[in-house]
Design a protein around this motif. Structure first.
Motif, PDB file in Angstrom:
ATOM      1  N   VAL A  53       0.832  -1.204   0.000  1.00  0.00           N
ATOM      2  CA  VAL A  53       0.000   0.000   0.000  1.00  0.00           C
ATOM      3  C   VAL A  53       0.868   1.255   0.000  1.00  0.00           C
ATOM      4  O   VAL A  53       0.575   2.235  -0.695  1.00  0.00           O
ATOM      5  N   ARG A  54       1.939   1.226   0.775  1.00  0.00           N
ATOM      6  CA  ARG A  54       2.828   2.385   0.838  1.00  0.00           C
ATOM      7  C   ARG A  54       3.393   2.724  -0.550  1.00  0.00           C
ATOM      8  O   ARG A  54       3.520   3.905  -0.917  1.00  0.00           O
ATOM      9  N   ALA A  55       3.729   1.689  -1.317  1.00  0.00           N
ATOM     10  CA  ALA A  55       4.398   1.891  -2.597  1.00  0.00           C
ATOM     11  C   ALA A  55       3.437   2.202  -3.746  1.00  0.00           C
ATOM     12  O   ALA A  55       3.882   2.616  -4.823  1.00  0.00           O
ATOM     13  N   ASP A  56       2.153   2.000  -3.550  1.00  0.00           N
ATOM     14  CA  ASP A  56       1.168   2.179  -4.622  1.00  0.00           C
ATOM     15  C   ASP A  56       0.565   3.580  -4.548  1.00  0.00           C
ATOM     16  O   ASP A  56      -0.269   3.874  -3.689  1.00  0.00           O
ATOM     17  N   ASP A  57       0.953   4.443  -5.467  1.00  0.00           N
ATOM     18  CA  ASP A  57       0.482   5.823  -5.444  1.00  0.00           C
ATOM     19  C   ASP A  57      -1.005   5.951  -5.746  1.00  0.00           C
ATOM     20  O   ASP A  57      -1.607   6.997  -5.466  1.00  0.00           O
ATOM     21  N   GLU A  58      -1.589   4.911  -6.311  1.00  0.00           N
ATOM     22  CA  GLU A  58      -3.018   4.957  -6.613  1.00  0.00           C
ATOM     23  C   GLU A  58      -3.873   4.742  -5.368  1.00  0.00           C
ATOM     24  O   GLU A  58      -5.058   5.083  -5.348  1.00  0.00           O
ATOM     25  N   ILE A  59      -3.298   4.154  -4.327  1.00  0.00           N
ATOM     26  CA  ILE A  59      -4.037   3.887  -3.095  1.00  0.00           C
ATOM     27  C   ILE A  59      -3.842   5.055  -2.133  1.00  0.00           C
ATOM     28  O   ILE A  59      -2.705   5.456  -1.847  1.00  0.00           O
ATOM     29  N   VAL A  60      -4.955   5.579  -1.632  1.00  0.00           N
ATOM     30  CA  VAL A  60      -4.884   6.787  -0.795  1.00  0.00           C
ATOM     31  C   VAL A  60      -5.094   6.504   0.688  1.00  0.00           C
ATOM     32  O   VAL A  60      -4.820   7.367   1.532  1.00  0.00           O
ATOM     33  N   ALA A  61      -5.594   5.311   1.039  1.00  0.00           N
ATOM     34  CA  ALA A  61      -5.870   5.006   2.447  1.00  0.00           C
ATOM     35  C   ALA A  61      -6.029   3.496   2.598  1.00  0.00           C
ATOM     36  O   ALA A  61      -6.065   2.755   1.608  1.00  0.00           O
ATOM     37  N   MET A  62      -6.131   3.053   3.842  1.00  0.00           N
ATOM     38  CA  MET A  62      -6.271   1.626   4.120  1.00  0.00           C
ATOM     39  C   MET A  62      -7.278   1.424   5.248  1.00  0.00           C
ATOM     40  O   MET A  62      -7.319   2.201   6.207  1.00  0.00           O
ATOM     41  N   VAL A  63      -8.094   0.382   5.115  1.00  0.00           N
ATOM     42  CA  VAL A  63      -9.056  -0.008   6.144  1.00  0.00           C
ATOM     43  C   VAL A  63      -8.674  -1.394   6.650  1.00  0.00           C
ATOM     44  O   VAL A  63      -8.478  -2.321   5.855  1.00  0.00           O
ATOM     45  N   LEU A  64      -8.562  -1.537   7.966  1.00  0.00           N
ATOM     46  CA  LEU A  64      -8.319  -2.833   8.594  1.00  0.00           C
ATOM     47  C   LEU A  64      -9.614  -3.320   9.214  1.00  0.00           C
ATOM     48  O   LEU A  64     -10.236  -2.604  10.008  1.00  0.00           O
ATOM     49  N   ASN A  65     -10.024  -4.557   8.881  1.00  0.00           N
ATOM     50  CA  ASN A  65     -11.208  -5.124   9.521  1.00  0.00           C
ATOM     51  C   ASN A  65     -11.013  -6.619   9.738  1.00  0.00           C
ATOM     52  O   ASN A  65     -10.003  -7.201   9.328  1.00  0.00           O
ATOM     53  N   GLY A  66     -11.958  -7.226  10.421  1.00  0.00           N
ATOM     54  CA  GLY A  66     -11.884  -8.651  10.723  1.00  0.00           C
ATOM     55  C   GLY A  66     -13.006  -9.418  10.049  1.00  0.00           C
ATOM     56  O   GLY A  66     -14.129  -8.922   9.946  1.00  0.00           O
ATOM     57  N   ALA A  67     -12.699 -10.636   9.610  1.00  0.00           N
ATOM     58  CA  ALA A  67     -13.725 -11.477   8.984  1.00  0.00           C
ATOM     59  C   ALA A  67     -14.690 -12.018  10.035  1.00  0.00           C
ATOM     60  O   ALA A  67     -14.329 -12.190  11.198  1.00  0.00           O
ATOM     61  N   GLY A  68     -15.909 -12.284   9.608  1.00  0.00           N
ATOM     62  CA  GLY A  68     -16.897 -12.823  10.534  1.00  0.00           C
ATOM     63  C   GLY A  68     -17.596 -11.733  11.308  1.00  0.00           C
ATOM     64  O   GLY A  68     -17.310 -10.544  11.158  1.00  0.00           O
ATOM     65  N   SER A  69     -18.503 -12.143  12.153  1.00  0.00           N
ATOM     66  CA  SER A  69     -19.364 -11.185  12.853  1.00  0.00           C
ATOM     67  C   SER A  69     -19.006 -10.984  14.318  1.00  0.00           C
ATOM     68  O   SER A  69     -19.669 -10.226  15.015  1.00  0.00           O
ATOM     69  N   LYS A  70     -17.947 -11.668  14.792  1.00  0.00           N
ATOM     70  CA  LYS A  70     -17.712 -11.670  16.236  1.00  0.00           C
ATOM     71  C   LYS A  70     -16.536 -10.830  16.706  1.00  0.00           C
ATOM     72  O   LYS A  70     -16.461 -10.509  17.890  1.00  0.00           O
ATOM     73  N   GLY A  71     -15.594 -10.519  15.810  1.00  0.00           N
ATOM     74  CA  GLY A  71     -14.464  -9.773  16.320  1.00  0.00           C
ATOM     75  C   GLY A  71     -13.534  -9.234  15.263  1.00  0.00           C
ATOM     76  O   GLY A  71     -13.424  -9.775  14.161  1.00  0.00           O
ATOM     77  N   PHE A  72     -12.851  -8.158  15.616  1.00  0.00           N
ATOM     78  CA  PHE A  72     -11.792  -7.598  14.788  1.00  0.00           C
ATOM     79  C   PHE A  72     -10.545  -8.464  14.912  1.00  0.00           C
ATOM     80  O   PHE A  72     -10.026  -8.996  13.937  1.00  0.00           O
ATOM     81  N   CYS A  73     -10.074  -8.657  16.152  1.00  0.00           N
ATOM     82  CA  CYS A  73      -8.887  -9.495  16.378  1.00  0.00           C
ATOM     83  C   CYS A  73      -8.764  -9.752  17.875  1.00  0.00           C
ATOM     84  O   CYS A  73      -8.695  -8.813  18.667  1.00  0.00           O
ATOM     85  N   ALA A  74      -8.722 -11.031  18.244  1.00  0.00           N
ATOM     86  CA  ALA A  74      -8.671 -11.412  19.657  1.00  0.00           C
ATOM     87  C   ALA A  74      -7.258 -11.393  20.228  1.00  0.00           C
ATOM     88  O   ALA A  74      -7.063 -11.734  21.388  1.00  0.00           O
ATOM     89  N   GLY A  75      -6.268 -11.011  19.416  1.00  0.00           N
ATOM     90  CA  GLY A  75      -4.897 -10.927  19.911  1.00  0.00           C
ATOM     91  C   GLY A  75      -3.974 -11.865  19.169  1.00  0.00           C
ATOM     92  O   GLY A  75      -4.293 -12.363  18.087  1.00  0.00           O
ATOM     93  N   GLY A  76      -2.803 -12.101  19.753  1.00  0.00           N
ATOM     94  CA  GLY A  76      -1.866 -13.044  19.163  1.00  0.00           C
ATOM     95  C   GLY A  76      -2.299 -14.474  19.426  1.00  0.00           C
ATOM     96  O   GLY A  76      -3.106 -14.743  20.323  1.00  0.00           O
ATOM     97  N   ASP A  77      -1.774 -15.391  18.640  1.00  0.00           N
ATOM     98  CA  ASP A  77      -2.088 -16.811  18.815  1.00  0.00           C
ATOM     99  C   ASP A  77      -1.285 -17.335  19.997  1.00  0.00           C
ATOM    100  O   ASP A  77      -0.190 -17.887  19.842  1.00  0.00           O
ATOM    101  N   VAL A  78      -1.830 -17.154  21.191  1.00  0.00           N
ATOM    102  CA  VAL A  78      -1.093 -17.428  22.420  1.00  0.00           C
ATOM    103  C   VAL A  78      -0.786 -18.918  22.571  1.00  0.00           C
ATOM    104  O   VAL A  78       0.284 -19.292  23.064  1.00  0.00           O
ATOM    105  N   ARG A  79      -1.705 -19.768  22.155  1.00  0.00           N
ATOM    106  CA  ARG A  79      -1.448 -21.212  22.273  1.00  0.00           C
ATOM    107  C   ARG A  79      -0.233 -21.615  21.444  1.00  0.00           C
ATOM    108  O   ARG A  79       0.580 -22.435  21.874  1.00  0.00           O
ATOM    109  N   ALA A  80      -0.105 -21.053  20.248  1.00  0.00           N
ATOM    110  CA  ALA A  80       1.046 -21.375  19.401  1.00  0.00           C
ATOM    111  C   ALA A  80       2.338 -20.897  20.059  1.00  0.00           C
ATOM    112  O   ALA A  80       3.354 -21.607  20.045  1.00  0.00           O
ATOM    113  N   LEU A  81       2.315 -19.723  20.663  1.00  0.00           N
ATOM    114  CA  LEU A  81       3.504 -19.205  21.352  1.00  0.00           C
ATOM    115  C   LEU A  81       3.856 -20.076  22.550  1.00  0.00           C
ATOM    116  O   LEU A  81       5.030 -20.325  22.831  1.00  0.00           O
ATOM    117  N   TYR A  82       2.837 -20.548  23.250  1.00  0.00           N
ATOM    118  CA  TYR A  82       3.041 -21.441  24.393  1.00  0.00           C
ATOM    119  C   TYR A  82       3.742 -22.723  23.944  1.00  0.00           C
ATOM    120  O   TYR A  82       4.695 -23.181  24.595  1.00  0.00           O
TER     121      TYR A  82
END
Length: 381
Positions: A53-82
């Motif tokens: 996105v930074r390198a593409d002059d045609e793109i003027v902004a960015m939207v971050l969202n989460g798939a599904g209806s329950k959440g944007f992001c619950a955090g890092g994958d803690v079980r994998a880190l464990y």
């Protein structure tokens, strides 16, 4: 399309989705079954998308969202880190430390991004999700938002830049939110300066249609505000505001966590106190007596220090604390008790706040690295 077109994944399988609508990149975290928790691959894909996105002059902004209806992001994958920690996989491209290094670099890149970023903090937004969301130019909370930094519950501290971005609140509120991991509504987030607007959840559901028709008249930021801010919307009252006097009373910087607990216990003995205040005291005391004693005291000190640090300095401090917490602290036991075995009875070491020694707190706050060889030494340079 996938953020990594060269991969063998289909768009449905890719963990990060990317598309452009009306010159705005829409980046979707795509692990809905895991509430879009961040895997290491997602962190790397997101970093690649940002550069795209930074390198593409045609793109003027960015939207971050989460798939599904329950959440944007619950955090890092803690079980994998464990699992990585239990296996001793610290270093290397797949080690647990590299996950944090890459995640913090991603968050820093978003904080310093040259184009406007919108984060849709809809539904569950915790831990690593807050690291992404709080870096945005426009942070959109909703009637469905559930925000928290609950890391002390599993033997960590609020990281991903939290020692910096929670400082937007008054000291007492920052300490309360950071130590107890309390869940905040969208209205609470707005009240605490963790969101810029709060809208009905249904308003967010239709944002792409509005974005497709939006005019750039007045500039990109004005256009984004028109797309995401709901007209004629009466914001709900912030429940947290009602407890502000109690929070200011107990969570003063002059008190250690042990002293906060003692004050709560003393006042709970007052049978004449109002019932609602007593209910708040019991809930708060329950958190402060069941979470990792060491990390509660370390978190308190780190949050207070973070108020005097730059964003880059906060990330460097957090990486050192997280590394010590995983290698020699309570992290593995906290994850075992709450997310793996789920017996909810972590065996903290030490087990109680009075046993936490000041020199131990300072040890966790002392960087494991000399400044010139810190993994994030170049951040902010």
């Amino acid at each position: 399309m996938s953020a990594t077109p060269a991969s063998m994944q289909t768009a449905q399988e890719a963990e990060v989705l990317y598309r452009v609508v009306n010159r705005v990149a829409i980046v979707t975290l795509n692990r809905p079954a895991a509430l879009n928790a961040l895997s290491h691959a997602m962190v790397r894909d997101l970093a690649a998308v940002i550069e795209r996105v930074r390198a593409d002059d045609e793109i003027v902004a960015m939207v971050l969202n989460g798939a599904g209806s329950k959440g944007f992001c619950a955090g890092g994958d803690v079980r994998a880190l464990y699992q990585l920690a239990r296996q001793g996989e610290v270093l290397g491209e797949t080690g647990w430390r590299q996950f944090f290094v890459d995640e913090y670099r991603l968050d820093y890149a978003l904080h310093t991004f040259s184009k406007p970023v919108v984060a849709l903090l809809d539904g569950v937004t915790m831990g690593g999700g807050m690291g992404l969301g709080q870096a945005a130019t426009l942070r959109v909370a909703t009637s469905r938002t559930k925000i928290a930094m609950p890391e002390t519950r599993i033997g960590l501290l609020p990281d991903v830049g939290a020692t910096h971005f929670l400082a937007s609140m008054p000291e007492e509120m920052e300490l309360y939110v950071g130590l107890t991991g309390v869940t905040l509504s969208g209205a609470d987030a707005l009240h605490c300066s963790l969101a810029d607007i709060c809208v009905p959840g249904e308003w967010i559901d239709g944002f792409e249609a509005r974005l497709a028709q939006a005019s750039m008249e007045g500039g990109v930021n004005a256009m984004l505000r028109r797309v995401f801010d709901a007209p004629c919307h009466d914001a709900q009252p912030a429940a947290l505001a009602a407890h502000a006097p109690l929070i200011e009373q107990y969570f003063t910087r002059r008190r250690t966590v042990e002293q906060i607990v003692h004050a709560l216990q003393t006042d709970l003995a007052d049978e004449a106190a109002p019932a609602d205040a007593q209910a708040w005291r019991r809930t708060t005391l329950d958190a402060l007596t069941h979470y990792s004693p060491t990390m509660l005291e370390v978190t308190r000190e780190a949050l207070l220090r973070g108020r005097q640090l730059t964003l880059a300095e906060s990330f460097r401090m957090e990486l050192g604390i997280v590394s010590r917490a995983i290698e020699e602290g309570d992290f593995c036991e906290g994850v075992r008790a709450h997310l793996v075995d789920k017996d909810r009875t972590p065996r903290w070491a030490p087990a109680t706040l009075p046993e936490v020694r000041p020199e131990s707190v300072q040890h966790f706050l002392a960087s494991p690295w000399r400044s010139e060889v810190h993994p994030l030494a170049d951040l902010g340079a």
